[in-house]
Design a protein around this motif. Structure first.
Motif, PDB file in Angstrom:
ATOM      1  N   UNK A  62       0.809  -1.234   0.000  1.00  0.00           N
ATOM      2  CA  UNK A  62       0.000   0.000   0.000  1.00  0.00           C
ATOM      3  C   UNK A  62       0.836   1.274   0.000  1.00  0.00           C
ATOM      4  N   UNK A  63       2.016   1.235   0.599  1.00  0.00           N
ATOM      5  CA  UNK A  63       2.886   2.402   0.593  1.00  0.00           C
ATOM      6  C   UNK A  63       3.480   2.622  -0.787  1.00  0.00           C
ATOM      7  N   UNK A  64       3.904   1.557  -1.443  1.00  0.00           N
ATOM      8  CA  UNK A  64       4.572   1.676  -2.735  1.00  0.00           C
ATOM      9  C   UNK A  64       3.638   2.135  -3.846  1.00  0.00           C
ATOM     10  N   UNK A  65       2.362   1.800  -3.759  1.00  0.00           N
ATOM     11  CA  UNK A  65       1.444   2.192  -4.837  1.00  0.00           C
ATOM     12  C   UNK A  65       1.145   3.681  -4.825  1.00  0.00           C
ATOM     13  N   UNK A  66       1.532   4.386  -3.756  1.00  0.00           N
ATOM     14  CA  UNK A  66       1.276   5.816  -3.719  1.00  0.00           C
ATOM     15  C   UNK A  66       2.013   6.555  -4.828  1.00  0.00           C
ATOM     16  N   UNK A  67       3.189   6.052  -5.224  1.00  0.00           N
ATOM     17  CA  UNK A  67       3.974   6.748  -6.249  1.00  0.00           C
ATOM     18  C   UNK A  67       3.306   6.668  -7.617  1.00  0.00           C
ATOM     19  N   UNK A  68       3.000   5.448  -8.139  1.00  0.00           N
ATOM     20  CA  UNK A  68       2.331   5.447  -9.439  1.00  0.00           C
ATOM     21  C   UNK A  68       0.952   6.091  -9.430  1.00  0.00           C
ATOM     22  N   UNK A  69       0.173   5.818  -8.395  1.00  0.00           N
ATOM     23  CA  UNK A  69      -1.171   6.402  -8.358  1.00  0.00           C
ATOM     24  C   UNK A  69      -1.093   7.925  -8.260  1.00  0.00           C
ATOM     25  N   UNK A  70      -0.228   8.421  -7.396  1.00  0.00           N
ATOM     26  CA  UNK A  70      -0.081   9.862  -7.270  1.00  0.00           C
ATOM     27  C   UNK A  70       0.437  10.515  -8.542  1.00  0.00           C
ATOM     28  N   UNK A  71       1.402   9.865  -9.200  1.00  0.00           N
ATOM     29  CA  UNK A  71       1.950  10.409 -10.446  1.00  0.00           C
ATOM     30  C   UNK A  71       0.886  10.465 -11.533  1.00  0.00           C
ATOM     31  N   UNK A  72       0.122   9.401 -11.662  1.00  0.00           N
ATOM     32  CA  UNK A  72      -0.893   9.357 -12.715  1.00  0.00           C
ATOM     33  C   UNK A  72      -2.050  10.306 -12.430  1.00  0.00           C
ATOM     34  N   UNK A  73      -2.407  10.455 -11.176  1.00  0.00           N
ATOM     35  CA  UNK A  73      -3.449  11.421 -10.843  1.00  0.00           C
ATOM     36  C   UNK A  73      -2.978  12.841 -11.158  1.00  0.00           C
ATOM     37  N   UNK A  74      -1.733  13.126 -10.820  1.00  0.00           N
ATOM     38  CA  UNK A  74      -1.182  14.454 -11.114  1.00  0.00           C
ATOM     39  C   UNK A  74      -1.107  14.687 -12.616  1.00  0.00           C
ATOM     40  N   UNK A  75      -0.754  13.633 -13.372  1.00  0.00           N
ATOM     41  CA  UNK A  75      -0.713  13.755 -14.826  1.00  0.00           C
ATOM     42  C   UNK A  75      -2.091  14.083 -15.389  1.00  0.00           C
TER      43      UNK A  75
END
Length: 315
Positions: A62-75
């Motif tokens: 759950x901690x590691x998925x914050x990076x891809x999810x956050x990046x894609x949401x920001x994109x």
């Protein structure tokens, strides 16, 4: 009139009904068995426990998925802003780079779950794999100058991420896939000493199951006469430790192989990420008594003992 099997119960949320049906659907079980076997066979060594999050005290995924999810949401936000497609593309690439390690951490956790959980987890993984494919197509389109297609693929990818996230939430919160299944023990066991049997009821080196306040407890007597007691349900998936094997001062869970130190409940090896609640022990008038250890792993609470409590561990 009896209700037909498969019909959703009166007033049940349709989404929950679909998720419950997914848990019961056995059509993908053969594929699940093959995939879990392949994941367990990966030569990860000590990295496997690191990916489980044993060092962190809870699952790492759950901690590691914050990076891809956050990046894609920001994109996605930048794609709604005129002239920011280049920056959005950079974020899509960052998310793709981080998705692989996050997926590996999720896979090693998924391979050690119960059947109903693995069924939901497989669809969770498929949704996330679809998201990775869509974001890959988005990045390629952007590199080739097809910004409109890149944005379209990106928004489709974000939709797939949302579906995967919803299924991940179902796994974590409704199915308790990453929860500590022994967390409630300190809250339901009464303070003080509890008698669990006579000394001769505990053969040396054999795990024995007892109960205190309806909480299952594992009691092990060493060859030298020392007693150890831990919460009996494994913190990983509530496996019965009393059916496990005892060796080298540890007990191994029969379900997924988590290893706990008998002296203090420390999780020596995963997939368990939380230790087992431990109990102090004593022998009084030929009876074994245990008391919840209240100051954490590896300690005792001498200041709270009664004067007439007798020697601990039969000494």
């Amino acid at each position: 009139m009896s209700k037909k099997p498969g019909r959703r119960r009166m007033g049940q949320n349709r989404m929950l009904w679909l998720l419950d049906a997914l848990e019961r659907d056995s059509r993908a079980d053969a594929a699940i068995d093959a995939l879990t076997g392949a994941v367990r066979a990966l030569p990860l060594g000590r990295a496997r426990d690191a990916l489980h999050g044993r060092w962190l005290g809870h699952p790492l995924h759950p901690l590691m998925v914050q990076v891809p999810v956050g990046s894609w949401m920001s994109a996605a936000v930048l794609d709604l802003w005129p002239g920011r497609s280049r920056e959005a593309g950079v974020l899509v690439g960052v998310g793709l780079a981080a998705a692989g390690p996050a997926a590996l951490a999720g896979a090693v956790d998924w391979a050690e779950l119960r059947r109903q959980q693995t069924r939901v987890g497989l669809v969770h993984a498929v949704a996330n794999a679809a998201a990775v494919g869509l974001y890959g197509a988005s990045l390629v389109s952007r590199v080739r100058g097809r910004s409109l297609a890149g944005r379209a693929y990106g928004f489709l990818g974000l939709t797939a991420v949302g579906v995967g996230g919803m299924l991940g939430g179902h796994l974590a919160y409704r199915q308790a896939s990453g929860a500590n299944h022994a967390e409630e023990v300190p809250h339901v066991v009464r303070t003080g000493w509890h008698r669990v049997g006579t000394v001769d009821e505990f053969p040396a080196g054999q795990p024995v199951r007892r109960a205190v306040d309806d909480v299952p407890v594992l009691v092990v007597r060493e060859t030298g006469g020392t007693f150890h007691a831990l919460a009996e349900r494994c913190s990983h998936q509530a496996g019965p430790l009393s059916e496990g094997t005892v060796a080298d001062g540890c007990v191994r869970c029969p379900w997924h192989g988590s290893v706990f130190r008998l002296s203090d409940g420390w999780n020596v090896r995963g997939p368990a990420t939380a230790p087992q609640p431990a109990f102090d022990t004593r022998v009084l008038d030929g009876h074994v008594e245990i008391r919840l250890r209240v100051d954490g792993v590896g300690g005792t609470d001498e200041g709270d003992q009664d004067e007439d409590q007798g020697p601990r561990n039969g000494t």
